[in-house]
Structure formats: C-alpha cells, structure tokens
Design an enzyme around this catalytic site. Structure first.
Site, PDB file in Angstrom:
ATOM      1  N   GLU A  89     -25.419   5.929   8.412  1.00  0.00           N
ATOM      2  CA  GLU A  89     -24.815   5.424   7.166  1.00  0.00           C
ATOM      3  C   GLU A  89     -23.367   4.973   7.373  1.00  0.00           C
ATOM      4  O   GLU A  89     -22.926   3.962   6.810  1.00  0.00           O
ATOM      5  CB  GLU A  89     -24.861   6.534   6.095  1.00  0.00           C
ATOM      6  CG  GLU A  89     -24.369   6.110   4.736  1.00  0.00           C
ATOM      7  CD  GLU A  89     -25.224   5.019   4.128  1.00  0.00           C
ATOM      8  OE1 GLU A  89     -26.363   5.281   3.750  1.00  0.00           O
ATOM      9  OE2 GLU A  89     -24.738   3.864   4.030  1.00  0.00           O
TER      10      GLU A  89
ATOM     11  N   ILE B 140     -19.394   3.426   1.714  1.00  0.00           N
ATOM     12  CA  ILE B 140     -20.359   2.880   0.748  1.00  0.00           C
ATOM     13  C   ILE B 140     -21.773   3.232   1.224  1.00  0.00           C
ATOM     14  O   ILE B 140     -22.134   2.907   2.352  1.00  0.00           O
ATOM     15  CB  ILE B 140     -20.241   1.343   0.638  1.00  0.00           C
ATOM     16  CG1 ILE B 140     -18.810   0.921   0.293  1.00  0.00           C
ATOM     17  CG2 ILE B 140     -21.239   0.790  -0.364  1.00  0.00           C
ATOM     18  CD1 ILE B 140     -18.586  -0.588   0.287  1.00  0.00           C
TER      19      ILE B 140
ATOM     20  N   LYS C  85     -22.293  -5.142  11.884  1.00  0.00           N
ATOM     21  CA  LYS C  85     -22.774  -4.503  10.646  1.00  0.00           C
ATOM     22  C   LYS C  85     -23.852  -5.345   9.960  1.00  0.00           C
ATOM     23  O   LYS C  85     -24.866  -4.812   9.508  1.00  0.00           O
ATOM     24  CB  LYS C  85     -21.586  -4.281   9.710  1.00  0.00           C
ATOM     25  CG  LYS C  85     -20.564  -3.285  10.263  1.00  0.00           C
ATOM     26  CD  LYS C  85     -19.258  -3.330   9.465  1.00  0.00           C
ATOM     27  CE  LYS C  85     -18.215  -2.368  10.009  1.00  0.00           C
ATOM     28  NZ  LYS C  85     -16.877  -2.582   9.442  1.00  0.00           N
TER      29      LYS C  85
HETATM   30  N1  HSE Z   1     -12.297  -2.035  11.627  1.00  0.00           N
HETATM   31  C1  HSE Z   1     -13.186  -1.944  10.497  1.00  0.00           C
HETATM   32  C2  HSE Z   1     -12.599  -2.692   9.320  1.00  0.00           C
HETATM   33  C3  HSE Z   1     -13.470  -0.545  10.072  1.00  0.00           C
HETATM   34  O1  HSE Z   1     -11.506  -3.250   9.404  1.00  0.00           O
HETATM   35  O2  HSE Z   1     -13.269  -2.734   8.306  1.00  0.00           O
HETATM   36  C4  HSE Z   1     -14.451   0.140  10.948  1.00  0.00           C
HETATM   37  O3  HSE Z   1     -15.656  -0.540  10.969  1.00  0.00           O
END
Ligand code: HSE
Length: 438
Positions: free
Chosen positions: A133, A140, A209
């Site tokens: 998650e 989130i 992601k």
């Molecule tokens: N470096 C990422 C960001 C956070 O700036 O959202 C970790 O995934």
C-alpha cells in the site's frame, strides 16, 4: 502465537515513523487486527542511530542488528517490512524472506515496478502475502480502494498526481512566476526534493507507481519497461502562463487507460482544465482519480510521502496480514487484484498510438500566410484545431498557441516535424498533452 512478530529492515524516516505509530496507536491497532503487532527486530546499517531513538523498554524487547540476513533468517519473525529502497539488495532480501516463509510489507515501488512479477510468483508458490500500500501515493489507501473497494467495476482509466516533489515545483512555478531551476533549489532546501532529484523530476517515480496501479486496475503483469515517461525539467514558465490564460493548469499527470486496442500507461506534463478537482491539488499533496463503469469517478486525496502518512499505509498492511495469514491463500486478496491465473495479456500501447488532445506553441515570424501554411499541415495529418490564440511578444515574432481536438500522437509528431522546417518557424515547437479528465 499471541502477537504478530515483525522485523523491520531500514530505520530511516519511514521506518522510524512506522515504529512510532505502531507504538502510539498500539491499542487501537490490536483491537482492529485481533492481536498485538510488535516490532521485535530492527536491522539498519547505523545501529547507534536506532538505539539512540529507542526507549529503555524497546531496547530490552527489540533486537537491533546491522545484519539484515540475521533478521530475515530469524524463525520467530512472521512479517518482514522492507524499507531499504533501491532494487538490488532488497530483491535478494525479499526473495530470501519469502523462501523463509515470511509475509512481506514494502514501500518499494522501484523494486516492484521492475521485479514485482517475480516477487509475486515466488510468494504465490510459497503461500505468503506481499503487500505494498505504501508504494503508491504514500498514505492514500489507493491500492486497497482499487483492489477491494472498486472490485465490482470495470476500471476505465486512472489519472493521478502521484509525485509530491513535482507537484510542489509546478505549484510554486505557477504561484510565484519563478523558473524551474530556482524552484527546484527551493524544493531541495525545504526537503521536498532529494539531493539527486532525477527520479522525481524526470517522472520515473510516478512511472513506477502508475505501472503498479495499471496492473491492479486491469489485471495485467507489471510492465514498467513499456511505460512512457516524460518529466518536468524542460517546462517553461511561458507555457504555465499561456495554460492559465486558456483555463488550464500544468501538472505532471500519471495516466493509465484501457482502450480497444490495448492499454496506455504514461507519465508526462499535462494540461488539465482548471476547474477539475485534480487541477486544484497543490503543493506536495497527491491525488488519484479513478473512472470506473459502475460507480463513475471516485477521487482519493492525501499526503503521498512523509514519515507518519507512509507509516499509516504500512501498518494497514500489517493489520491485513494479521487478519488473514491463516486464510487459505486462494481466498486472500490477489497480489494484483486479479487471480494470478486470470491475468490478461492486453497489449501496452506505444506512445505513438496514444490518442489525446494537444497544446502546441509555435514561435514564428509574424507575416501573412503563416497561419494558412501551418493549418494546411495540421489538416494533412487529420488534426482538428479546437482553439487558437496569437500572443505577440514584439512586432516581428509571435507565439501561436493551438489547442487540438483528439488526435493520434504519431500524427502530431509528424505534423510538428513538417511545421518545424517551415522557414518562418523560429524555435522548436512546444507540445504538451491535454486531458479533459471526464
Ligand atoms: N519522492 C516521492 C514524491 C515520494 O515526491 O512524491 C516517495 O514516493
């Protein structure tokens, strides 16, 4: 077993936050999970740092190690949390932990985007859970929402602001009028951007992601190498201003869409209408908009990074493992939302086959015939113009900004290469994709 025993690999910002939230909210968490969840072992290369943080009680009850292998080989440990980062050492540690029968909780999107298929198939054979998650949009609960909450739906597309660093930079550029380099320096000063910010500003973190979200939305193997990635480092203030004048905001959007011919997975600067919810996600915040057939649009907003927000997601996974580790693996929530033997081989579309609309800024000499020559090329490539504005900076040179209707990316590229060689066109054309998000 009267408590769930956890081993923590990595005691940085997120690891120490996880330890702290687990401690602060121990009673609530145990009431929800059905038993106590306790960290019994922490491995970190800086043992003194860990020890200086722990209380006397913790020091008596938690083994602090500098050898990760001692932790993952400890038969007393049920769940290993991997918070080391990177994708070589953690891969080895996770595979070995799985071999040892441990359940895994990780926040490591880079690792899963590259090696997730192998990790999940190994875990499937062993009958252990791998939960992640915290790997997407920090605090989130977007994985839970897609894998479980939206399970009745055919998901049509997902669009997200899932990198806080770039959203902070673009928000600051819009609000202050400062250029990219200055705002990046400020982001570093404030601790939003890493010293080496490449993964963030070049879109790689967001691509990791969205690749994971695409897999759980459409039930496809993880295919990071087919995700299209374009970052924000070449954006200029001028396009942010024009976008505002046209009623749009410039954001780094990660998108995955199911189309008849396959699936789009892409990350790039995008103009989105200023009145849509995503356009108003400012600063380092994250948000994900999911369009599904039964429920319609749903949106999820919150902190995408940070110690406690990320700990929140990690602990939710610990609770899930605690509630279901005794369940027959077949009845658990599948790793990628769909049963492993029901994954699909949908094609991932090349960026040239993507269909969207476009913003084109063309800097030209201001003289008769310019518009008609450009329009002719656009027509030749079947590109229909939705609106056009001309912005003169001086008497001879002008910017012409076109917003197109939906077009195929390769047609846009071909048209651009023809327009750029017209004698009156002065610079490379700026092309930014536009999404309506409806
Ligand atoms: N470096 C990422 C960001 C956070 O700036 O959202 C970790 O995934």
């Amino acid at each position: 077993m009267n408590s769930m025993k956890v081993g923590l690999l990595g005691f940085g910002v997120v690891g120490s936050g996880t330890w702290e939230v687990l401690k602060n909210n121990a009673e609530e968490i145990a009431r929800r999970a059905g038993k106590k969840i306790e960290i019994v072992s922490i491995a970190d290369k800086d043992v003194n740092k860990v020890k200086s943080r722990l209380s006397a009680y913790d020091l008596n009850n938690i083994s602090v190690l500098n050898d990760a292998y001692s932790l993952i080989n400890d038969p007393n440990i049920d769940i290993v949390i991997e918070l080391i980062g990177g994708d070589t050492v953690p891969l080895e540690l996770i595979l070995k932990s799985i071999e040892n029968g441990k359940h895994i909780v990780t926040a490591n999107k880079a690792l899963l985007a590259k090696h997730g298929n192998k990790i999940f198939s190994t875990a499937h054979k062993k009958g252990v859970m791998v939960l992640f998650e915290a790997a997407v949009a920090g605090g989130i609960p977007i994985i839970k929402a897609i894998r479980e909450g939206l399970t009745a739906n055919k998901i049509e597309w997902i669009a997200g602001i899932i990198n806080g660093t770039t959203n902070f930079i673009l928000s600051e550029m819009k609000n202050t009028g400062m250029n990219f380099e200055i705002v990046l320096a400020k982001a570093k000063e404030l601790g939003y951007a890493e010293l080496d910010p490449t993964f963030d500003i070049e879109g790689i973190d967001a691509a990791h992601k969205i690749t994971l979200l695409s897999s759980i939305a459409f039930g496809i193997p993880i295919q990071f190498d087919k995700t299209y990635i374009e970052g924000i480092s070449k954006l200029s203030q001028i396009d942010i201003n024009y976008a505002e004048q046209l009623g749009y905001r410039l954001k780094l959007i990660a998108i995955t869409k199911k189309r008849d011919k396959g699936i789009e997975i892409r990350v790039h600067p995008t103009l989105i209408p200023e009145n849509c919810l995503l356009a108003n996600v400012e600063g380092a915040m994250n948000a994900v908009l999911v369009q599904s057939d039964a429920v319609g649009p749903t949106m999820y907003y919150g902190q995408g990074a940070g110690s406690f927000p990320t700990a929140s997601a990690i602990i939710a996974d610990l609770v899930d493992v605690t509630r279901s580790y005794k369940v027959d693996p077949h009845y658990r929530v599948p790793y990628l939302a769909f049963q492993p033997n029901s994954l699909s081989d949908y094609r991932i579309l090349h960026i040239d086959d993507v269909i969207t609309s476009y913003y084109l800024r063309i800097t030209t000499i201001d003289k008769p015939g310019v518009l008609s020559d450009i329009s002719k090329i656009l027509t030749d490539f079947n590109i229909s113009v939705k609106s056009m504005v001309q912005k003169s900076s001086n008497k001879e040179i002008t910017d012409i900004v076109f917003l197109t209707h939906d077009a195929i990316e390769k047609d846009i590229k071909n048209a651009i290469s023809k327009i750029e060689i017209l004698s009156f066109v002065k610079n490379k054309i700026t092309c930014i994709r536009v999404e309506k998000l409806v």
